[in-house]
Design an enzyme around this catalytic site. Sequence first.
Site, PDB file in Angstrom:
ATOM      1  N   ASP A  30      -2.410  78.192 101.230  1.00 16.37           N
ATOM      2  CA  ASP A  30      -2.887  77.420 100.075  1.00 16.37           C
ATOM      3  C   ASP A  30      -3.609  76.138 100.458  1.00 16.37           C
ATOM      4  O   ASP A  30      -3.607  75.170  99.707  1.00 16.37           O
ATOM      5  CB  ASP A  30      -1.702  77.100  99.166  1.00 16.37           C
ATOM      6  CG  ASP A  30      -0.628  76.254  99.877  1.00 16.37           C
ATOM      7  OD1 ASP A  30      -0.117  75.296  99.257  1.00 16.37           O
ATOM      8  OD2 ASP A  30      -0.318  76.549 101.044  1.00 16.37           O
ATOM      9  N   LYS A 142       3.956  76.259  93.969  1.00 13.86           N
ATOM     10  CA  LYS A 142       4.453  75.344  94.977  1.00 13.86           C
ATOM     11  C   LYS A 142       3.926  73.935  94.695  1.00 13.86           C
ATOM     12  O   LYS A 142       2.813  73.756  94.204  1.00 13.86           O
ATOM     13  CB  LYS A 142       4.012  75.872  96.350  1.00 13.86           C
ATOM     14  CG  LYS A 142       4.104  74.888  97.507  1.00 13.86           C
ATOM     15  CD  LYS A 142       2.770  74.208  97.681  1.00 13.86           C
ATOM     16  CE  LYS A 142       2.733  73.265  98.867  1.00 13.86           C
ATOM     17  NZ  LYS A 142       2.033  73.878  99.980  1.00 13.86           N
ATOM     18  N   GLU A 183       9.587  71.591  97.086  1.00 15.55           N
ATOM     19  CA  GLU A 183       9.313  71.194  98.472  1.00 15.55           C
ATOM     20  C   GLU A 183       9.392  69.681  98.657  1.00 15.55           C
ATOM     21  O   GLU A 183       8.409  68.964  98.417  1.00 15.55           O
ATOM     22  CB  GLU A 183       7.921  71.684  98.910  1.00 15.55           C
ATOM     23  CG  GLU A 183       7.600  71.319 100.368  1.00 15.55           C
ATOM     24  CD  GLU A 183       6.229  71.821 100.848  1.00 15.55           C
ATOM     25  OE1 GLU A 183       5.543  72.535 100.091  1.00 15.55           O
ATOM     26  OE2 GLU A 183       5.865  71.478 101.992  1.00 15.55           O
ATOM     27  N   GLU A 185       9.222  67.452 101.405  1.00 15.17           N
ATOM     28  CA  GLU A 185       9.028  67.365 102.850  1.00 15.17           C
ATOM     29  C   GLU A 185       9.285  65.963 103.368  1.00 15.17           C
ATOM     30  O   GLU A 185       8.641  65.004 102.929  1.00 15.17           O
ATOM     31  CB  GLU A 185       7.614  67.787 103.272  1.00 15.17           C
ATOM     32  CG  GLU A 185       7.383  67.550 104.778  1.00 15.17           C
ATOM     33  CD  GLU A 185       6.120  68.179 105.350  1.00 15.17           C
ATOM     34  OE1 GLU A 185       5.298  68.715 104.585  1.00 15.17           O
ATOM     35  OE2 GLU A 185       5.966  68.130 106.592  1.00 15.17           O
ATOM     36  N   LYS A 225      11.952  74.595  99.667  1.00 16.66           N
ATOM     37  CA  LYS A 225      11.134  74.581 100.892  1.00 16.66           C
ATOM     38  C   LYS A 225      11.341  73.226 101.569  1.00 16.66           C
ATOM     39  O   LYS A 225      10.597  72.272 101.327  1.00 16.66           O
ATOM     40  CB  LYS A 225       9.651  74.806 100.560  1.00 16.66           C
ATOM     41  CG  LYS A 225       8.739  74.789 101.797  1.00 16.66           C
ATOM     42  CD  LYS A 225       7.335  75.352 101.487  1.00 16.66           C
ATOM     43  CE  LYS A 225       6.369  75.127 102.647  1.00 16.66           C
ATOM     44  NZ  LYS A 225       5.090  75.871 102.498  1.00 16.66           N
ATOM     45  N   SER A 295       8.252  79.698 105.113  1.00 14.23           N
ATOM     46  CA  SER A 295       7.045  79.550 104.307  1.00 14.23           C
ATOM     47  C   SER A 295       6.116  78.761 105.214  1.00 14.23           C
ATOM     48  O   SER A 295       6.040  77.532 105.160  1.00 14.23           O
ATOM     49  CB  SER A 295       7.313  78.796 103.013  1.00 14.23           C
ATOM     50  OG  SER A 295       6.080  78.595 102.324  1.00 14.23           O
ATOM     51  N   TYR A 358      -2.374  67.439 103.402  1.00  9.72           N
ATOM     52  CA  TYR A 358      -3.139  68.684 103.232  1.00  9.72           C
ATOM     53  C   TYR A 358      -3.154  69.150 101.799  1.00  9.72           C
ATOM     54  O   TYR A 358      -2.468  68.586 100.977  1.00  9.72           O
ATOM     55  CB  TYR A 358      -2.654  69.795 104.172  1.00  9.72           C
ATOM     56  CG  TYR A 358      -1.272  70.340 103.900  1.00  9.72           C
ATOM     57  CD1 TYR A 358      -0.160  69.635 104.346  1.00  9.72           C
ATOM     58  CD2 TYR A 358      -1.077  71.556 103.269  1.00  9.72           C
ATOM     59  CE1 TYR A 358       1.111  70.138 104.128  1.00  9.72           C
ATOM     60  CE2 TYR A 358       0.204  72.060 103.045  1.00  9.72           C
ATOM     61  CZ  TYR A 358       1.297  71.347 103.483  1.00  9.72           C
ATOM     62  OH  TYR A 358       2.567  71.860 103.284  1.00  9.72           O
TER      63      TYR A 358
END
Lengths: 358, 358
Positions: A30, A142, A183, A185, A225, A295, A358
């Site tokens: 993605d 996501k 997610e 992170e 995630k 993932s 990103y």
Amino acid sequence: MSNFKSKYHDELIANAAYIGTPGKGILAADESTGTIGKRLSSINVENVESNRRALRELLFTAPGVLQYLSGVILFEETLYQSTAAGKPFVDVLNEAGVLPGIKVDKGTVELAGTDGETTTQGLDGLGARCAKYYEAGARFAKWRAVLKIGPNEPSEHSIHENAYGLARYAVICQENGLVPIVEPEILVDGPHDIQKCAAVTERVLAACYKALSDHHVLLEGTLLKPNMVTPGSDSPKVAPEVVAEHTVRALQRTVPAAVPAVVFLSGGQSEEEASVNLNAINQVKGKKPWTLSFSFGRALQQSTLKAWSGKEENVKAAQDALLTRAKANSEATLGTYKGTSKLGDGASESLHVKDYKY
Amino acid sequence: MSSFKSKYEDELIANAAYIGSPGKGILAADESTGTIGKRFANISVENTEPNRRVLRELLFTAPGCLECLSGVILFEETLYQKTAAGVPFVDVLKKGGVLPGIKVDKGTVELPGTNGETTTQGLDDLGQRCKKYYEAGARFAKWRAVLKIGPNEPSPLSIHENAYGLARYAVICQENGLVPIVEPEILVDGSHDIAKCADVTERVLAACYKALSDHHVLLEGTLLKPNMVTPGSDAPKVAPEVIAQHTVRALLRTVPAAVPAIVFLSGGQSEEEATVNLNAMNKLQGKKPWSLTFSYGRALQQSTLKAWGGKTENIPKAQAALLVRCKANSEATLGKYQGNANLGDGASESLHVKDYKY
């Protein structure tokens, strides 16, 4: 109800469980137009729509790969693209038993008054966008929240904003038939040790699950995630078993068993590191009431991209490289990965980029 | 660290795990002087120290019972009492492989501005008290927080106060070597249905685990003592399998797998109901990453008390009644309870007292 009753209730539960099928995981393909541009430039390929299409066709039609995947995350442009022969990518995936997913966040923005901490945008009109993506064939979504470790980070403010943004995104997805991947992170950047990463990860995940509860999210219809628990990028490495132990323990302390699967992000890990660590995680003895899978974006595509370099005649070699990584990670979800004797060019290469966006 | 490192860490983890041993559970014999007085009044026994001592000796020396137990919760007075022959109760229990526990809260007080909601007292000098109890042989503690279901209850204030009180108590216990039982009891009083109870239970437990995380509590060294998820006392009853399903689902959605065992309170359930419901939970298929066992007071002692009636000549009969319930609940933790052909007098009697205080 503690969770509101979405009309998609049963479907959400079934799809989330399917994504956690042992032996399968997610290919994160993605990358936004800007980000894929960086990848393409690193292999001297022009960032045009046709090249982006060609790359994704290479990935999705690679022989033998789709059997190791339960889902692929797409960028919006890709959701509407087709093979050169005119077959929609969504159909290619569905026919092979792979659920199409869609990135729905709109990137990060800084939080005023913090030292470079961010929150994630994308809530405006999200419901309508999710409904549209569902019609186009997407079945999961996501949203990436980003936190960092520093002397005063992550701040309570950052944790709260990111957790509650994730929860709001999650319930909107469920209202519209998409399984939300949650997610949060925590970037690997920094000189901190693995204990510090563990403490922060546990704090962040605890906040996420409180936020999800407050927002009435159906946990059985979500995926998590997270980052693995590792030392910081400027800190000495540790053995995979150590990463595995700290990671599983952090999840045991925070992730309710109602969540069907945990699909790790690879962060800056090399392809091989990511597989070896996932394998070690699946070998940890003890309570693991969720599937532990992958993932991966960079950690599935790195050697593939290098092998392709934009050349038609390299497509087969590139697809072979992808198969190697897909198979390795499939085995890692079963704890049976023995290491790759013939590492593809780039498989051991760290994919860490400081303060990755990103 | 996400959990502070107590010098008792390994011991806390071992003791908490031991309490969750399959086939064993907890006898809650921690009735305060006032509360045990009510029990005595029911059987026309005078509420004096010798009588309280005699009752507890009856319970702790009942042949065959201690092997069904991993712990007994005591009131402070009892911690320092002995058998008629002069053997400290703490030694009787330890010899029988049973950990002594201690009730450390000081009862509930009303929260101003609420409709009869309460918080629990007992934090002042709690550390010193725990230390003293540890020296006397206690190895776990219990603190009861109480919430109720009503049109506007439980309120956010009540949930927050009770959750954070429990968390503060829990970490103080761990600093002093006692495994904290975290008990957020949602009273069964009311006309609400089981779905409402499930909703409230999930909300309350989510808040508890956020508070425990904030207070750096070591989850592997704690136990949870929740209500089962049932219809309100004024609502129609449902089958044990329905209770089991709703209860386990609520726990899967909120209780991290790091918690070794869940020890249910019996609330107003009869002895037989409490056993049958526990059994149904342990027969349920699906994820259950913690032991599911009992911490029963009334539901273990009711027929014993009736059989005793305060008379020495009834002691063997009373002890036999206790053994019947201990064995039944032990089997229920294994999902093997067949139903009791030989119900003691009182075993089917509802033990519900409106707005129970003890």
